[in-house]
Design a protein around this motif. Structure first.
Motif, short mmCIF file in Angstrom:
data_model
loop_
_atom_site.label_atom_id
_atom_site.label_comp_id
_atom_site.label_asym_id
_atom_site.label_seq_id
_atom_site.Cartn_x
_atom_site.Cartn_y
_atom_site.Cartn_z
N LEU A 114 -28.73 22.73 29.68
CA LEU A 114 -28.63 23.79 28.67
C LEU A 114 -28.83 23.19 27.29
N LYS A 115 -29.48 23.93 26.42
CA LYS A 115 -29.89 23.37 25.14
C LYS A 115 -28.96 23.68 23.98
N SER A 116 -27.96 24.51 24.19
CA SER A 116 -27.06 24.82 23.08
C SER A 116 -25.64 25.04 23.58
N ARG A 117 -24.70 24.79 22.70
CA ARG A 117 -23.29 25.03 23.02
C ARG A 117 -23.06 26.53 23.24
N ALA A 118 -23.79 27.35 22.49
CA ALA A 118 -23.63 28.80 22.64
C ALA A 118 -24.00 29.24 24.05
N ASP A 119 -25.10 28.68 24.60
CA ASP A 119 -25.49 29.01 25.98
C ASP A 119 -24.44 28.52 26.97
N LEU A 120 -23.94 27.32 26.72
CA LEU A 120 -22.94 26.73 27.60
C LEU A 120 -21.71 27.63 27.67
N ALA A 121 -21.22 28.05 26.51
CA ALA A 121 -20.02 28.90 26.47
C ALA A 121 -20.30 30.25 27.12
N GLN A 122 -21.48 30.80 26.86
CA GLN A 122 -21.83 32.11 27.40
C GLN A 122 -21.87 32.11 28.93
N TYR A 123 -22.55 31.11 29.49
CA TYR A 123 -22.65 31.06 30.95
C TYR A 123 -21.30 30.76 31.61
N TYR A 124 -20.47 29.99 30.92
CA TYR A 124 -19.13 29.74 31.46
C TYR A 124 -18.32 31.04 31.46
N ASP A 125 -18.39 31.79 30.36
CA ASP A 125 -17.67 33.06 30.28
C ASP A 125 -18.14 34.04 31.35
N GLN A 126 -19.40 33.94 31.74
CA GLN A 126 -19.96 34.82 32.76
C GLN A 126 -19.60 34.38 34.18
N GLY A 127 -18.90 33.25 34.29
CA GLY A 127 -18.50 32.78 35.61
C GLY A 127 -19.58 32.04 36.35
N VAL A 128 -20.59 31.53 35.61
CA VAL A 128 -21.71 30.84 36.24
C VAL A 128 -21.42 29.36 36.45
N LEU A 129 -20.61 28.76 35.57
CA LEU A 129 -20.45 27.31 35.54
C LEU A 129 -19.08 26.85 36.02
N ALA A 130 -19.07 25.64 36.56
CA ALA A 130 -17.83 25.04 37.06
C ALA A 130 -17.07 24.33 35.95
N ASP A 131 -15.77 24.25 36.11
CA ASP A 131 -14.91 23.43 35.25
C ASP A 131 -14.92 22.02 35.81
N LEU A 132 -15.38 21.06 35.01
CA LEU A 132 -15.51 19.67 35.49
C LEU A 132 -14.29 18.81 35.18
N GLY A 165 -25.98 16.05 27.49
CA GLY A 165 -27.32 16.02 28.05
C GLY A 165 -28.11 14.77 27.71
N TYR A 166 -28.31 14.52 26.45
CA TYR A 166 -28.95 13.27 26.01
C TYR A 166 -28.59 13.02 24.56
N ASP A 167 -28.68 11.78 24.16
CA ASP A 167 -28.39 11.42 22.76
C ASP A 167 -29.44 12.03 21.85
N PHE A 351 -25.35 16.92 16.17
CA PHE A 351 -24.42 17.57 17.08
C PHE A 351 -24.95 17.57 18.51
N GLN A 352 -24.06 17.32 19.46
CA GLN A 352 -24.43 17.27 20.88
C GLN A 352 -24.50 18.71 21.41
N GLY A 353 -25.61 19.37 21.13
CA GLY A 353 -25.75 20.75 21.60
C GLY A 353 -26.16 20.85 23.05
N ASN A 354 -26.95 19.88 23.53
CA ASN A 354 -27.48 19.95 24.88
C ASN A 354 -26.52 19.37 25.91
N SER A 355 -26.64 19.83 27.15
CA SER A 355 -25.67 19.39 28.17
C SER A 355 -26.20 19.64 29.57
N TRP A 356 -25.57 18.93 30.54
CA TRP A 356 -25.77 19.16 31.97
C TRP A 356 -24.55 19.89 32.51
N MET A 426 -34.31 11.56 29.27
CA MET A 426 -33.04 11.92 28.62
C MET A 426 -31.99 10.82 28.76
N ALA A 427 -32.26 9.84 29.63
CA ALA A 427 -31.31 8.73 29.78
C ALA A 427 -31.33 7.77 28.60
#
Length: 527
Positions: A114-132, A165-167, A351-356, A426-427
């Protein structure tokens, strides 16, 4: 009960892996390096597992995915944790639509970039993503790989819901100074804001190029087409006063501090206005709304101090200077000035906006397998060049016992032929000078030196927009316009208090403060 820590089985048989890539009549054998961390470890992932990956983190979405037998990096990931990796690369500009279609159809990929924190939060709120959160302590190397600010960026409502996601790359922005002009005018490299002003003034008034004309300037900056000063040069001048980016928010004394209303911002604007009044700023600054236009000013060589990308020391940029300006000026990259409050900052860490993120549908075993793969991808030292640079023997090799990135030496055809290696880059570390394959040693030196002056990111980056704040866009526009008016003198700084009052009365600054305070409290940054 204490969780049992899970070690990672990595490439136990990779020494013997060789991929033969053929094309245009040639055969190139590519043999990845074995991981020393794999030696003597039992196979903890005896059963092969299928993993689906939605990889919009690729550095080249247009590059095709090669067949598995040619895809060395995919083979390494698969062998490291005994998986079958099914990687999907969405077309540029279509990633969100594609992902939403998959989610709506119930076909959620196991791991999602995911490329933004906003997307990350949105998909989590929708129940799409796991709590790690329950799993990450089992992966200490992965936790150490990224800084606290990066992990904070992938935390939400007190839970860690993704892996960074990546530096982002920092330290390429650089302070370029005409050293030949300094020598001619018998000046020293400035180290403070006051010394910098005197140097810029001399560059403007004392004919440093010796042509007998009044055609040189001490500085040029600009702003983007939206009227934002950030990254175009003037923002650096604000760094000397510790108030940049102008839109940033700090937390001090248990409350949010908005840099655009900080008293030190008024001092920064007064400094720039002093430059404007002394006419040390090239008047063309008002038209500098793209990086290319600022580069043209650098190539023409009529400005003595600029903020540009360190790669302008590279041979191709030096050639453009000769073609456009008739000479290659002695540009040097200097450390940032020390401001009146002791600030010595070049830029803030991006800012670390991107993530896995990982699908909520994944069971515990699959989550552990994916996190194991990410730990390998990001932390295995011997495998690193295979992901960060590309194929051994083509993109990199060992020279005198050290890894040498040869990407810049490749022909256009060779780069295109193997462009798919960019799906795995991305590594690479954001401060890895070798990744860029710089040709000029001075570029490498400057890039490495710049890292010392990259300040931590500010907490305001974790804030998400309040949809009920209907004045947000107008407020930001007013702030941008006001800062420009103050620094140019169109609005005297004696009106600073009126600016603050207008923010409160017309643009509901209190609502913005309340929103920030609420989210900082949720993140544990304000008690």
């Amino acid at each position: 009960m204490q969780r049992k820590k899970i070690s990672l089985t990595i490439l136990t048989a990779m020494v013997g892996l060789g991929a033969v890539l053929s094309g245009c009549g040639e055969k190139t054998e590519v043999t990845p390096t074995a991981s020393s961390s794999s030696q003597g470890k039992p196979n903890q992932f005896a059963n092969k597992m299928k993993i689906s990956m939605f990889n919009q983190g690729t550095f080249n979405a247009a590059a095709p995915i090669p067949p598995r037998e040619e895809d060395v990096q995919r083979q390494m990931l698969e062998k490291a944790v005994n998986i079958e990796l099914d990687m999907m690369i969405p077309q540029a500009g279509q990633a969100t639509t594609k992902l939403n279609t998959l989610i709506a159809g119930g076909d959620i990929p196991d791991m999602l970039f995911l490329k933004s924190r906003a997307d990350l939060a949105q998909y989590y709120d929708q129940g799409v993503l796991a709590d790690l959160t329950p799993y990450l302590d089992q992966f200490p190397e992965l936790k150490k790989r990224f800084g606290t600010d990066s992990w904070d960026a992938v935390s939400y409502q007190g839970k860690t819901i993704a892996v960074p996601g990546y530096d982002n790359v920092n330290g390429v922005r650089s302070l370029f100074l005409r050293n030949d002009w300094l020598k001619k005018l018998n000046l020293k490299v400035p180290t403070t804001s006051d010394e910098l002003f005197e140097v810029m003034k001399a560059f403007t008034e004392k004919d440093p190029d010796g042509n007998g004309k009044n055609d040189t300037y001490g500085f040029i900056g600009g702003m983007n087409k939206e009227g934002t000063l950030q990254t175009y040069g003037f923002d650096y001048l604000m760094w000397m006063f510790g108030v940049n980016p102008p839109s940033a928010i700090e937390v001090k004394d248990n409350k949010p501090v908005f840099l655009f209303t900080d008293p030190k911002m008024k001092e920064a604007l007064a400094y720039i206005n002093k430059m404007m009044t002394a006419k040390v700023v090239d008047p063309d600054w008002v038209t500098m709304n793209t990086p290319d236009l600022l580069d043209q000013k650098l190539y023409k060589g009529k400005v003595g101090f600029m903020i540009r990308d360190v790669r302008r020391l590279e041979p191709d940029a030096q050639q453009k200077m000769k073609e456009i300006g008739g000479e290659v000026p002695e540009w040097i990259v200097i450390p940032p000035m020390k401001g009146p409050y002791g600030d010595q900052i070049l830029e803030r860490k991006s800012f670390q906006g991107n993530s896995w993120a990982i699908s909520k549908k994944a069971d515990k075993d699959k989550i552990i397998r994916i996190l194991s793969m990410l730990e390998y991808l990001f932390t295995d030292k011997e495998a690193y060049p295979n992901f960060a640079y590309g194929l051994k023997g083509i993109h990199w090799d060992l020279v005198d016992g050290k890894v040498k990135n040869k990407t810049s030496e490749l022909s256009k055809d060779m780069r295109e032929k193997y462009q798919w290696v960019e799906h795995y880059k991305m590594a690479r570390r954001g401060d890895d000078a070798e990744y860029f394959s710089f040709q000029n040693p001075k570029t490498t030196e400057a890039f490495n030196d710049n890292q010392k002056y990259v300040a931590p990111t500010l907490p305001g980056n974790i804030l998400t927009a309040d949809p009920s704040d209907t004045l947000a866009a107008d407020r930001q526009r007013f702030i941008n316009e006001s800062l420009v008016k103050f620094m140019t003198g169109k609005d005297p700084l004696s009106n600073w208090d009126n600016f603050l009052k207008t923010l409160d009365t017309k643009f509901d600054m209190q609502k913005y403060k309340d929103t920030a305070t609420k989210q900082f409290k949720e993140a544990g940054l304000i008690k």
